[in-house]
Design a protein around this motif. Structure first.
Motif, PDB file in Angstrom:
ATOM      1  N   MET A   1       3.104   7.405  -7.064  1.00 53.88           N
ATOM      2  CA  MET A   1       1.877   8.009  -6.852  1.00 53.88           C
ATOM      3  C   MET A   1       0.668   7.280  -6.135  1.00 53.88           C
ATOM      4  O   MET A   1      -0.006   7.761  -5.448  1.00 53.88           O
ATOM      5  CB  MET A   1       1.054   8.544  -8.217  1.00 53.88           C
ATOM      6  CG  MET A   1       0.123   9.343  -8.294  1.00 53.88           C
ATOM      7  SD  MET A   1       0.102  11.088  -7.726  1.00 53.88           S
ATOM      8  CE  MET A   1      -1.285  11.693  -7.574  1.00 53.88           C
ATOM      9  N   GLY A   2       0.686   5.992  -6.455  1.00 53.66           N
ATOM     10  CA  GLY A   2      -0.173   5.060  -5.792  1.00 53.66           C
ATOM     11  C   GLY A   2       0.188   4.834  -4.399  1.00 53.66           C
ATOM     12  O   GLY A   2      -0.977   4.578  -3.594  1.00 53.66           O
ATOM     13  N   GLN A   3       1.481   5.047  -4.080  1.00 55.55           N
ATOM     14  CA  GLN A   3       1.781   4.764  -2.726  1.00 55.55           C
ATOM     15  C   GLN A   3       1.144   5.918  -1.791  1.00 55.55           C
ATOM     16  O   GLN A   3       0.801   5.632  -0.709  1.00 55.55           O
ATOM     17  CB  GLN A   3       3.167   4.608  -2.463  1.00 55.55           C
ATOM     18  CG  GLN A   3       3.733   3.073  -2.774  1.00 55.55           C
ATOM     19  CD  GLN A   3       5.128   2.973  -2.634  1.00 55.55           C
ATOM     20  OE1 GLN A   3       5.968   4.065  -2.293  1.00 55.55           O
ATOM     21  NE2 GLN A   3       5.772   1.662  -2.676  1.00 55.55           N
ATOM     22  N   ILE A   4       1.438   7.073  -2.364  1.00 54.99           N
ATOM     23  CA  ILE A   4       1.189   8.333  -1.612  1.00 54.99           C
ATOM     24  C   ILE A   4      -0.463   8.123  -1.244  1.00 54.99           C
ATOM     25  O   ILE A   4      -0.785   8.467  -0.208  1.00 54.99           O
ATOM     26  CB  ILE A   4       1.530   9.562  -2.442  1.00 54.99           C
ATOM     27  CG1 ILE A   4       2.969   9.647  -2.350  1.00 54.99           C
ATOM     28  CG2 ILE A   4       0.615  10.683  -1.709  1.00 54.99           C
ATOM     29  CD1 ILE A   4       3.285  10.803  -3.383  1.00 54.99           C
ATOM     30  N   ILE A   5      -1.202   7.853  -2.365  1.00 57.81           N
ATOM     31  CA  ILE A   5      -2.721   7.589  -2.423  1.00 57.81           C
ATOM     32  C   ILE A   5      -3.054   6.631  -1.070  1.00 57.81           C
ATOM     33  O   ILE A   5      -3.955   6.865  -0.117  1.00 57.81           O
ATOM     34  CB  ILE A   5      -3.393   7.407  -3.413  1.00 57.81           C
ATOM     35  CG1 ILE A   5      -3.256   8.496  -4.514  1.00 57.81           C
ATOM     36  CG2 ILE A   5      -4.848   6.920  -3.233  1.00 57.81           C
ATOM     37  CD1 ILE A   5      -3.785   8.368  -5.773  1.00 57.81           C
ATOM     38  N   LEU A   6      -2.222   5.497  -0.990  1.00 53.99           N
ATOM     39  CA  LEU A   6      -2.561   4.404  -0.132  1.00 53.99           C
ATOM     40  C   LEU A   6      -2.035   5.026   1.327  1.00 53.99           C
ATOM     41  O   LEU A   6      -3.042   4.465   2.112  1.00 53.99           O
ATOM     42  CB  LEU A   6      -1.867   3.210  -0.358  1.00 53.99           C
ATOM     43  CG  LEU A   6      -2.450   2.394  -1.423  1.00 53.99           C
ATOM     44  CD1 LEU A   6      -1.582   1.181  -1.965  1.00 53.99           C
ATOM     45  CD2 LEU A   6      -3.920   1.823  -1.067  1.00 53.99           C
ATOM     46  N   ARG A   7      -1.082   5.795   1.273  1.00 56.32           N
ATOM     47  CA  ARG A   7      -0.618   6.113   2.700  1.00 56.32           C
ATOM     48  C   ARG A   7      -1.709   7.166   3.192  1.00 56.32           C
ATOM     49  O   ARG A   7      -2.304   7.151   4.501  1.00 56.32           O
ATOM     50  CB  ARG A   7       0.505   7.097   2.795  1.00 56.32           C
ATOM     51  CG  ARG A   7       1.845   6.100   2.412  1.00 56.32           C
ATOM     52  CD  ARG A   7       3.014   6.834   2.330  1.00 56.32           C
ATOM     53  NE  ARG A   7       4.054   5.881   1.834  1.00 56.32           N
ATOM     54  CZ  ARG A   7       5.510   6.572   1.727  1.00 56.32           C
ATOM     55  NH1 ARG A   7       5.719   7.780   1.516  1.00 56.32           N
ATOM     56  NH2 ARG A   7       6.273   5.542   1.160  1.00 56.32           N
ATOM     57  N   ILE A   8      -2.391   8.123   2.313  1.00 57.57           N
ATOM     58  CA  ILE A   8      -3.144   9.157   2.851  1.00 57.57           C
ATOM     59  C   ILE A   8      -4.632   8.347   3.080  1.00 57.57           C
ATOM     60  O   ILE A   8      -5.014   8.601   4.425  1.00 57.57           O
ATOM     61  CB  ILE A   8      -3.574  10.094   1.791  1.00 57.57           C
ATOM     62  CG1 ILE A   8      -2.565  10.955   1.507  1.00 57.57           C
ATOM     63  CG2 ILE A   8      -4.773  10.869   2.078  1.00 57.57           C
ATOM     64  CD1 ILE A   8      -2.505  11.869   0.203  1.00 57.57           C
ATOM     65  N   VAL A   9      -5.150   7.282   2.504  1.00 58.63           N
ATOM     66  CA  VAL A   9      -6.227   6.414   2.794  1.00 58.63           C
ATOM     67  C   VAL A   9      -5.871   5.685   4.316  1.00 58.63           C
ATOM     68  O   VAL A   9      -6.655   5.773   4.913  1.00 58.63           O
ATOM     69  CB  VAL A   9      -6.633   5.395   1.667  1.00 58.63           C
ATOM     70  CG1 VAL A   9      -7.645   4.539   2.274  1.00 58.63           C
ATOM     71  CG2 VAL A   9      -6.856   6.150   0.389  1.00 58.63           C
ATOM     72  N   ALA A  10      -4.733   5.068   4.396  1.00 57.74           N
ATOM     73  CA  ALA A  10      -4.495   4.438   5.474  1.00 57.74           C
ATOM     74  C   ALA A  10      -4.472   5.301   6.769  1.00 57.74           C
ATOM     75  O   ALA A  10      -5.122   5.055   7.899  1.00 57.74           O
ATOM     76  CB  ALA A  10      -3.121   3.815   5.426  1.00 57.74           C
ATOM     77  N   ILE A  11      -4.080   6.746   6.597  1.00 59.03           N
ATOM     78  CA  ILE A  11      -3.897   7.681   7.808  1.00 59.03           C
ATOM     79  C   ILE A  11      -5.403   8.068   7.954  1.00 59.03           C
ATOM     80  O   ILE A  11      -5.808   8.160   9.309  1.00 59.03           O
ATOM     81  CB  ILE A  11      -3.042   8.765   7.313  1.00 59.03           C
ATOM     82  CG1 ILE A  11      -1.523   8.344   7.239  1.00 59.03           C
ATOM     83  CG2 ILE A  11      -3.420  10.037   8.222  1.00 59.03           C
ATOM     84  CD1 ILE A  11      -0.834   9.459   6.769  1.00 59.03           C
ATOM     85  N   ILE A  12      -6.306   8.204   6.934  1.00 56.19           N
ATOM     86  CA  ILE A  12      -7.760   8.521   7.287  1.00 56.19           C
ATOM     87  C   ILE A  12      -8.410   7.353   7.867  1.00 56.19           C
ATOM     88  O   ILE A  12      -9.241   7.589   8.756  1.00 56.19           O
ATOM     89  CB  ILE A  12      -8.293   8.939   5.879  1.00 56.19           C
ATOM     90  CG1 ILE A  12      -7.834  10.347   5.398  1.00 56.19           C
ATOM     91  CG2 ILE A  12      -9.719   8.968   5.755  1.00 56.19           C
ATOM     92  CD1 ILE A  12      -8.146  10.420   3.912  1.00 56.19           C
ATOM     93  N   LEU A  13      -8.128   6.050   7.507  1.00 58.50           N
ATOM     94  CA  LEU A  13      -8.834   5.018   8.348  1.00 58.50           C
ATOM     95  C   LEU A  13      -8.339   4.944   9.601  1.00 58.50           C
ATOM     96  O   LEU A  13      -9.158   4.749  10.647  1.00 58.50           O
ATOM     97  CB  LEU A  13      -8.196   3.673   7.628  1.00 58.50           C
ATOM     98  CG  LEU A  13      -9.078   3.386   6.200  1.00 58.50           C
ATOM     99  CD1 LEU A  13      -8.670   2.165   5.547  1.00 58.50           C
ATOM    100  CD2 LEU A  13     -10.683   3.380   6.571  1.00 58.50           C
ATOM    101  N   VAL A  14      -7.005   5.378  10.001  1.00 61.03           N
ATOM    102  CA  VAL A  14      -6.635   5.046  11.464  1.00 61.03           C
ATOM    103  C   VAL A  14      -7.466   6.495  12.172  1.00 61.03           C
ATOM    104  O   VAL A  14      -7.729   6.043  13.474  1.00 61.03           O
ATOM    105  CB  VAL A  14      -4.954   5.245  11.493  1.00 61.03           C
ATOM    106  CG1 VAL A  14      -4.664   5.601  12.888  1.00 61.03           C
ATOM    107  CG2 VAL A  14      -4.518   4.177  10.860  1.00 61.03           C
ATOM    108  N   ALA A  15      -7.218   7.447  11.550  1.00 64.35           N
ATOM    109  CA  ALA A  15      -8.168   8.748  12.261  1.00 64.35           C
ATOM    110  C   ALA A  15      -9.497   8.316  12.457  1.00 64.35           C
ATOM    111  O   ALA A  15     -10.104   8.568  13.545  1.00 64.35           O
ATOM    112  CB  ALA A  15      -7.833  10.102  11.449  1.00 64.35           C
ATOM    113  N   ILE A  16     -10.280   7.721  11.561  1.00 62.24           N
ATOM    114  CA  ILE A  16     -11.639   7.469  11.744  1.00 62.24           C
ATOM    115  C   ILE A  16     -11.676   6.465  12.915  1.00 62.24           C
ATOM    116  O   ILE A  16     -12.711   6.453  13.829  1.00 62.24           O
ATOM    117  CB  ILE A  16     -12.186   7.213  10.590  1.00 62.24           C
ATOM    118  CG1 ILE A  16     -12.358   7.876   9.392  1.00 62.24           C
ATOM    119  CG2 ILE A  16     -13.633   6.330  10.788  1.00 62.24           C
ATOM    120  CD1 ILE A  16     -13.002   7.618   8.096  1.00 62.24           C
TER     121      ILE A  16
END
Length: 64
Positions: free
Chosen positions: A1-16
């Motif tokens: 579960m923690g890895q999924i959240i980190l992946r989503i945060v990472a993708i959002i950071l890349v998009a920003i």
């Protein structure tokens, strides 16, 4: 579960970061009152690049 959240945060950071890089001049015109827009857009592009690299590194290390 923690890895999924980190992946989503990472993708959002890349998009920003990518949006900051490509729309730097438009964002600089709307948000800041710089006399020289080239300096403002350069700073925003550098910030976007750093944010995108941080997000990409987080995504890379979470995948392993």
């Amino acid at each position: 579960m923690g890895q999924i959240i980190l992946r989503i945060v990472a993708i959002i950071l890349v998009a920003i970061g990518v949006v900051c890089i490509f729309d730097a001049r438009v964002i600089t015109k709307k948000a800041f009152s710089f006399g020289d827009q080239n300096e403002g857009s350069l700073g925003l592009k550098l910030l976007g690049f750093i944010i995108a690299m941080i997000g990409a590194l987080i995504f890379y290390f979470v995948m392993q």
